[in-house]
Structures are given as C-alpha cells and as structure tokens.
Write an enzyme that holds these catalytic residues in place. Structure first.
Site, short mmCIF file in Angstrom:
data_model
loop_
_atom_site.label_atom_id
_atom_site.label_comp_id
_atom_site.label_asym_id
_atom_site.label_seq_id
_atom_site.Cartn_x
_atom_site.Cartn_y
_atom_site.Cartn_z
N CYS A 1 102.91 86.57 13.20
CA CYS A 1 101.38 85.86 13.69
C CYS A 1 101.79 84.50 14.22
O CYS A 1 102.98 83.91 14.48
CB CYS A 1 100.53 85.41 12.35
SG CYS A 1 101.87 86.95 11.03
N ARG B 1 102.82 88.21 21.68
CA ARG B 1 103.88 88.98 20.28
C ARG B 1 103.44 89.39 19.54
O ARG B 1 103.93 90.18 18.06
CB ARG B 1 103.59 87.14 19.43
CG ARG B 1 104.46 85.62 20.00
CD ARG B 1 103.77 84.56 18.93
NE ARG B 1 104.13 84.98 17.57
CZ ARG B 1 105.33 84.48 17.34
NH1 ARG B 1 105.81 83.46 18.10
NH2 ARG B 1 105.59 84.18 15.92
N TRP C 1 99.75 89.80 12.10
CA TRP C 1 100.48 90.95 11.86
C TRP C 1 101.25 91.17 10.67
O TRP C 1 101.79 90.61 10.35
CB TRP C 1 101.97 90.62 12.71
CG TRP C 1 102.50 91.40 13.43
CD1 TRP C 1 102.12 92.43 14.85
CD2 TRP C 1 103.69 92.30 13.48
NE1 TRP C 1 103.13 93.76 15.14
CE2 TRP C 1 103.86 93.45 14.29
CE3 TRP C 1 104.60 91.92 12.53
CZ2 TRP C 1 104.54 94.16 14.01
CZ3 TRP C 1 105.45 92.90 12.06
CH2 TRP C 1 105.85 94.11 12.75
N ASN D 1 102.27 82.16 8.66
CA ASN D 1 103.13 82.47 8.96
C ASN D 1 103.86 82.68 7.78
O ASN D 1 104.54 81.22 7.27
CB ASN D 1 103.73 82.01 9.81
CG ASN D 1 102.33 82.61 11.40
OD1 ASN D 1 101.76 82.92 11.11
ND2 ASN D 1 103.21 82.14 12.59
N GLY D 2 104.85 83.92 7.90
CA GLY D 2 106.14 83.99 6.67
C GLY D 2 105.65 84.77 4.96
O GLY D 2 104.22 85.50 5.63
N GLU E 1 124.21 104.08 21.08
CA GLU E 1 123.66 103.47 21.20
C GLU E 1 123.83 102.68 22.43
O GLU E 1 123.03 102.11 22.93
CB GLU E 1 123.49 102.80 20.27
CG GLU E 1 122.30 101.24 20.25
CD GLU E 1 121.11 101.73 20.56
OE1 GLU E 1 120.03 102.72 20.47
OE2 GLU E 1 119.93 101.07 20.98
N LYS F 1 121.03 101.95 25.66
CA LYS F 1 120.89 100.80 26.09
C LYS F 1 121.03 101.01 27.47
O LYS F 1 120.21 100.36 28.81
CB LYS F 1 121.19 99.73 25.50
CG LYS F 1 120.22 98.73 24.85
CD LYS F 1 119.60 98.90 23.99
CE LYS F 1 118.91 100.26 23.67
NZ LYS F 1 117.74 100.84 22.82
N GLU G 1 118.84 103.43 29.57
CA GLU G 1 118.01 103.06 30.07
C GLU G 1 116.96 101.93 30.73
O GLU G 1 116.27 101.91 30.86
CB GLU G 1 117.09 102.98 28.80
CG GLU G 1 117.02 101.70 27.97
CD GLU G 1 115.76 102.03 26.68
OE1 GLU G 1 116.63 101.54 25.70
OE2 GLU G 1 115.21 102.64 26.65
N HIS H 1 138.80 117.23 24.08
CA HIS H 1 137.93 118.77 24.43
C HIS H 1 137.35 118.50 25.44
O HIS H 1 136.66 119.36 25.93
CB HIS H 1 137.17 118.21 23.32
CG HIS H 1 138.47 118.61 21.46
ND1 HIS H 1 139.75 119.87 22.02
CD2 HIS H 1 138.72 117.85 20.84
CE1 HIS H 1 140.60 119.03 20.29
NE2 HIS H 1 139.58 117.68 20.88
N LYS I 1 106.93 101.68 25.60
CA LYS I 1 107.38 101.41 24.73
C LYS I 1 107.47 101.67 23.25
O LYS I 1 107.82 102.60 22.14
CB LYS I 1 107.25 99.76 24.09
CG LYS I 1 107.86 99.01 22.76
CD LYS I 1 108.89 99.00 22.90
CE LYS I 1 109.37 97.81 21.79
NZ LYS I 1 110.65 98.43 21.29
O1 M6R Z 1 109.58 103.10 18.11
P1 M6R Z 1 109.94 104.51 17.66
O2 M6R Z 1 111.54 103.56 16.91
O3 M6R Z 1 109.54 105.90 16.99
O4 M6R Z 1 111.00 104.32 19.28
C1 M6R Z 1 112.11 106.08 19.52
C2 M6R Z 1 112.07 105.49 20.63
O5 M6R Z 1 111.31 105.79 21.94
C3 M6R Z 1 112.79 104.37 21.63
O6 M6R Z 1 113.13 104.04 20.37
C4 M6R Z 1 113.61 104.20 22.01
O7 M6R Z 1 114.16 105.41 22.90
C5 M6R Z 1 113.75 102.44 22.75
N1 M6R Z 1 113.40 102.56 24.52
C6 M6R Z 1 115.33 103.20 23.01
O8 M6R Z 1 115.44 102.08 23.36
#
Ligand code: M6R
Length: 611
Positions: A2, A27, A76, A100-101, A482, A486, A489, A505, A606
């Site tokens: 928020c 935000r 939010w 906020n909080g 992960e 990262k 991407e 293997h 996103k």
């Molecule tokens: O909003 P979600 O957590 O459901 O999104 C899932 C994936 O699309 C998301 O985690 C994507 O892999 C990210 N860009 C990873 O950094």
C-alpha cells in the site's frame, strides 16, 4: 504494498496527495481513497481499481472550497477484498485514518469496540484503529496522547496517518515496522510511505524510526518516541524520481532481492506462537480437522512457483509425513488425475492469475480439499480455492520472481509445521527447534544479502559463458533448477539445473573448460560428502566450478573453486532459502553485464494468462 501520502500546508491538498499516490503506482494496488478537510469537515472519497477511477469520482463531486490538509492511500488488499468499503481512509466519528501494515489483534479489538457500540463497515483490520482513535479523542484525550494510547493497544506492524476534524491543522502519524517519511517544505510538510511520493515538492527528508509518533502541521513537525521528543536527521535526496521508485536500486529485481529480509518478516508476522511452538493459520481452520485423514498432497504450479513446490514436498513429507506429488499445472490439466476426498490439492502462484495453475485447480475442484498459496489478495486462484494462505511478499514488479519464491518457501514451511501439529507427527520440542530457525530467517537473509559484491565479482568472470550448469542434491536440487531458470530468463544464456548425482548418467559429457558449473553445496551430511564427490567429478573434467554453500571454512578446506560464495547456516531445512539468494544475484549481475532488459526480459510476461 500500500501507498500513503499526507499533506499539511497552504496549497491544494487533494491534487498534491493524488500526485504523490500516482508516483507510488508502480508498487501495485487495487483500490484508492483520500480524505481532506474542507470547510472544517472531513470529505472522503474512495474507489476500487486504479487512481484514474478515484479521479473520475472526485471530478463529479462538488467541493466546499480548497482543502489544505488531507491524507490519501492506495490499498493492496491484505484483510478483506479489494472493495470500496474496504478501501482506506476509514472514518469513525471525527477521525479519518489510513494504515499500511497488519494489525494482528484486530479481532479482539473489534469485538471490544463493537461491545461499546461502534459500528464497523469494512472487513479490514484497519477500521479498529480509526474507531479506537475516535473513542479516545471523544474521551477528551489530546490528539497525540490519543494516538499514543491507540498504538499501545494494537499489536502488529503499522504506519498510521490520521486527521481529526476538531484539530484541522495537523496530521497525526505513527510508525512501527512499516516505513514512513516526512518531506519538509516551506510552510508545508508532506508525509509518505516512500520517498518518490514527495520528490516533486521537496528533497528534504526525515525518515521516521519504529516507535515514532509525529504531529505534522504546515509549519512544524513534532516527533516523539517512548514519550520523549526526539529529532530525526534531515537527509537531502539526490535520486531522480525513477531511481527513487526503485528505492535507489538500479532495477526492480535488485530491489526485490534486497526486500527479502523484510518481506519474510511479513510472511511470518502473527503466525508463530513461541510459547506452545505452534503455527497460527486461522485461514486453514477447515484443514485442521481433515489433516489426520489426508493420504496425499498434490501440488500444482508453474515456473518458479513449481520449484517452490518441489522444496515444499521436502518440508511436508518430512514434518507431516504426507506423501506429496508435484506437478506442472500445464501437465496436470491433461492427464488422468487420481484425486479423492483424502487428497489435498495445493496451487502455488505469485500472481494468482496464471491460467495453467487456475485450470489445474479447476480440475481438482469438488473432488477434495483445495488450497491456494498466493501473493495477490483476491486473485482468481484465491477465489477458486477453498482455502487461501497469503505469502505477503508485497507487489513483485520484476518479471523474474525473487521475493515471491522466498516467501512461498517460508509459507510452505509454516504449512508443513501446521500439518505436523494437526497430525501429531512432530513433538512440541521438535517444532520449537524448527520455529527458532524460522524466526532467525529475516536476520540471516540480511546477512546473506551482503554477499552481493562477491557475487558481482564472480559474474564478471563468467558473464560471457554460453552455457551454465547448476547442480545440487536433495533440498538443493530445486534450488539448482531455480538458479538456472533465473539465469536463462533474464540473461538469455542457456542454463540447466540438474541433480548432481545424476550427472554421470549423461550430462557429464557436456563438461569441458568452457562450462561454468554452479555447485550448490549444503553442509548437511551425508549429502555434503556426496555432492563434494560430484564436484570432484566435474572438476576432473575441466569444468570451472563456482560453489555456493553454507558449509564452514573448515569443511571447505582443500576445495578449489573459481568462485566461492558462503551464506550463513540457519538449519538444514531452511538452508535452500539462503543458498538461493546468491543465485538470484548471479543471474542479475550476469544479465546487467550482458546488457539485457533485466526487469522486462524478452518474450516474457509477469503473469501468464494464456495456456
Ligand atoms: O504468478 P505465478 O507464480 O503463477 O507465475 C508462475 C510463473 O509464470 C513464474 O514463476 C515465472 O516462471 C517467473 N517469470 C520466474 O521468474
């Protein structure tokens, strides 16, 4: 999260407040509202959706002159849906208040106030603060005394701003664990949750500290803490407004990486009771009764959230003894699913809007209990699931998910402990041990964030590599996945995550002197020795090895690497959370060195609302 803006001065408060809120729009929020003092009366306007909706409503309202004092908020949602009645400011009698909080004890406070005849209009925790303050003022307390008394009654985190129609020259402010700043101007002062909100008007900033109460008028700022007047050093901000939105960081991703220590505190807030070593999740009350009969858990998610599920499987199987399966949501949707009333389906999602995850949840609906672990309050996945546990990471702007992942892991750890307690699979003493470590996480994350400069050096050495391999075993395997996701991407470098023991293997054929291998090496035995052997295997084939570890210097004697990043050790279960942070930083620095668009990488969105 928020946004808060307040104004006391001689200019038009409404336009200054709206302008300030607009600079906090990045935000994320789902409703907005303002209260201004016009001709001695409080005038409040609220609307769901964006500030443009609020502006539309304001443009239809007749104004009683110009207001020179007011408060505004972008909400939010945390407690209660994103509706107009739940939007701030909340008004009670002569008081209008924004917050906020999270007020943890709002339910008993609400019951007490209702007993005194207060009528509540919203589902929020915040409204109790407005009623409390109004009641105290009505009893004859001076404004700041009433604010002090109100704060002594609420438990939790807060930044409060309040105005009182009987004292139309001042904004009352209180802060605890939630940021608040005051911008000093000439014959005007502004109050805000973030610096960008005031930069158009002033660069002279006072940053309030926890426990501070303030009374702000056009010409004065009085601050006290613990009942005594205090002064806060005035800083002059030189950032441009865009950098300011990013909290001074170059990218949202970097800001969100650095947010992690704080937001994990938000995920935990109010959920741990130390005296009986239990996890308080009232939102999962319906699950408590069913926990003993659960035979299986199926977790569905995509991308980073799917990695969180892989880690969650370790937590749940180990603590609660329930077999867990983890499925890509997009796969789960189109295969035969053996789900019955003893199977709990958990959908994990930052946005709560990912279409595949929503579709997977729809497939499970009506067959057995369903639970969403989500960051965005009121999102589609939350509405579809029977139960919802929020992660409270705050808005995540960068496409690459960082703080959402960390808070998902923390939420899954809490869920595992909750199930363990409900099923009686862990003694109170064992739960207490785990909870002690969990409570150390925010501090350990702060400590971990200090490795950033070391990671930057490693990134400089390797940023031109064409491929990367991330290896880990056990709980570090999901972290390897992960780390690779990262990197690929945001830097567009090919990267693979692999279980270190599985290398021999096949993938070991890829190893040569051009292949950087990031080895995630957890100190827990016996996997430490096993992973070390895998490290030797790749090293012997010429790989350039980077080690990310929580092992001690002693344990690492004789381990030759081209980059060694050490993070603090908290507990074996929680190590992956800390070991993941340098991988986020590595991806970030490699991407920056390669000149990619870190926050908005090509081809990605996103939230992925297509199949
Ligand atoms: O909003 P979600 O957590 O459901 O999104 C899932 C994936 O699309 C998301 O985690 C994507 O892999 C990210 N860009 C990873 O950094």
């Amino acid at each position: 999260m928020c946004g808060i803006v307040g104004y006391a001065g001689n200019r038009d408060a409404l336009s200054i407040i709206i302008g300030g809120l607009e600079s906090l729009e990045y935000r994320g929020y789902d409703s907005a509202g303002v209260s201004v003092l016009e001709a001695g009366a409080i005038e409040t306007t609220r609307a769901t959706g964006k500030l443009s909706e609020l502006k539309k409503v304001l443009s239809t309202k007749k104004r009683n002159g110009t207001a020179s004092l007011g408060i505004g908020h972008t909400r939010w949602a945390t407690h209660g849906r994103p509706t107009e009645t739940n939007a701030h400011p909340h008004t009670a009698g002569r008081v209008s208040l924004i917050h906020n909080g999270i007020i943890e004890n709002y339910l008993p406070l609400r019951a007490m106030l209702e007993g005194k005849g207060c009528v509540f209009l919203s589902e929020t925790d915040t409204e109790v603060a407005a009623h409390l303050l109004n009641t105290l003022l009505a009893e004859g307390l001076e404004p700041l005394d009433a604010m002090r008394e109100m704060c002594s009654k609420v438990k939790g985190s807060y930044a409060f701003l309040a105005i009182d129609s009987n004292n139309p020259d001042r904004v009352l402010v209180a802060k605890n664990s939630t940021p608040i700043i005051i911008g000093r101007g000439d014959e005007e002062n502004l109050i805000a949750s973030d610096i960008p909100a005031v930069l158009q008007h002033t660069r002279r900033i006072l940053v309030l500290e926890d426990g501070d109460l303030a009374e702000v008028t056009a010409s004065s700022v009085y601050i006290e803490n613990g009942g005594k007047q205090v002064s806060r050093t005035e800083e002059t901000i030189s950032w441009d407004p865009i950098t300011a939105q990013k909290g001074g960081f170059k990218h949202f991703m970097l800001k969100e990486i650095h947010d992690q220590a704080r937001v994990v505190g938000d995920t935990l807030r109010g959920r741990i009771s130390e005296h009986d070593a239990s996890v308080k999740l009232p939102e999962l009350d319906a699950l408590r009764g069913k926990a003993s009969s659960l035979k299986r858990i199926v977790m569905v998610a995509c991308g980073t959230a799917w990695h969180a599920c892989l880690e969650g499987k370790f937590f749940i199987e180990e603590f609660a003894g329930i077999p867990c399966e983890v499925d890509y949501a997009s796969e789960f949707r189109y295969r035969s699913r053996l789900i019955d009333s003893d199977t709990l389906v958990i959908a994990v999602s930052q946005s709560g809007e990912t279409l595949d995850t929503l579709g997977a949840l729809e497939c499970a609906a009506g067959k057995g209990p369903t639970l969403a672990i989500c960051n965005v309050v009121g999102a589609s996945i939350c509405r579809k699931a029977e139960m919802v546990m929020y992660t409270h990471a705050g808005p995540e702007i960068s496409v690459a998910s960082t703080k959402a992942f960390t808070t998902q892991l923390v939420a899954l750890q809490l869920l595992a402990l909750f199930l363990a307690e409900a099923r009686g699979t862990m003694s109170a003493a064992a739960r207490r041990n785990v909870l002690h470590a969990v409570l150390e996480l925010p501090a350990a994350l702060s400590q971990t964030l200090k490795v950033d400069s070391e990671v930057a050096v490693v990134a400089k050495k390797f940023f031109q590599a064409r491929d990367f391999l991330f290896l880990g075993r056990g709980r570090c395997y999901p972290i390897a996945l992960e780390g690779a996701l990262k990197l690929k991407e945001i830097s567009y470098i090919h990267a693979e995550g692999y279980p270190a023991g599985e290398m021999k293997h096949g993938p070991i054929a890829l190893i040569d002197e051009n292949m950087p291998v990031v080895m995630i090496l957890q100190r827990e035995k016996p996997l430490f020795e096993k992973t070390l052997s895998n490290l030797k295997e790749v090293e012997a084939r010429g790989a350039r090895v980077i080690v990310v570890t929580d092992a001690s210097e002693e344990d690492l004697k004789g381990v030759a690497t081209q980059g060694l990043i050490r993070v603090p050790f908290v507990s074996s279960e929680l190590s992956p959370i800390l070991l993941n942070v340098p991988l986020q930083m590595l991806a970030y620095h490699v991407a920056v060195l390669n000149g990619t668009d870190v926050d908005l990488p090509r081809n990605l969105a996103k939230s992925v609302t297509v199949e």
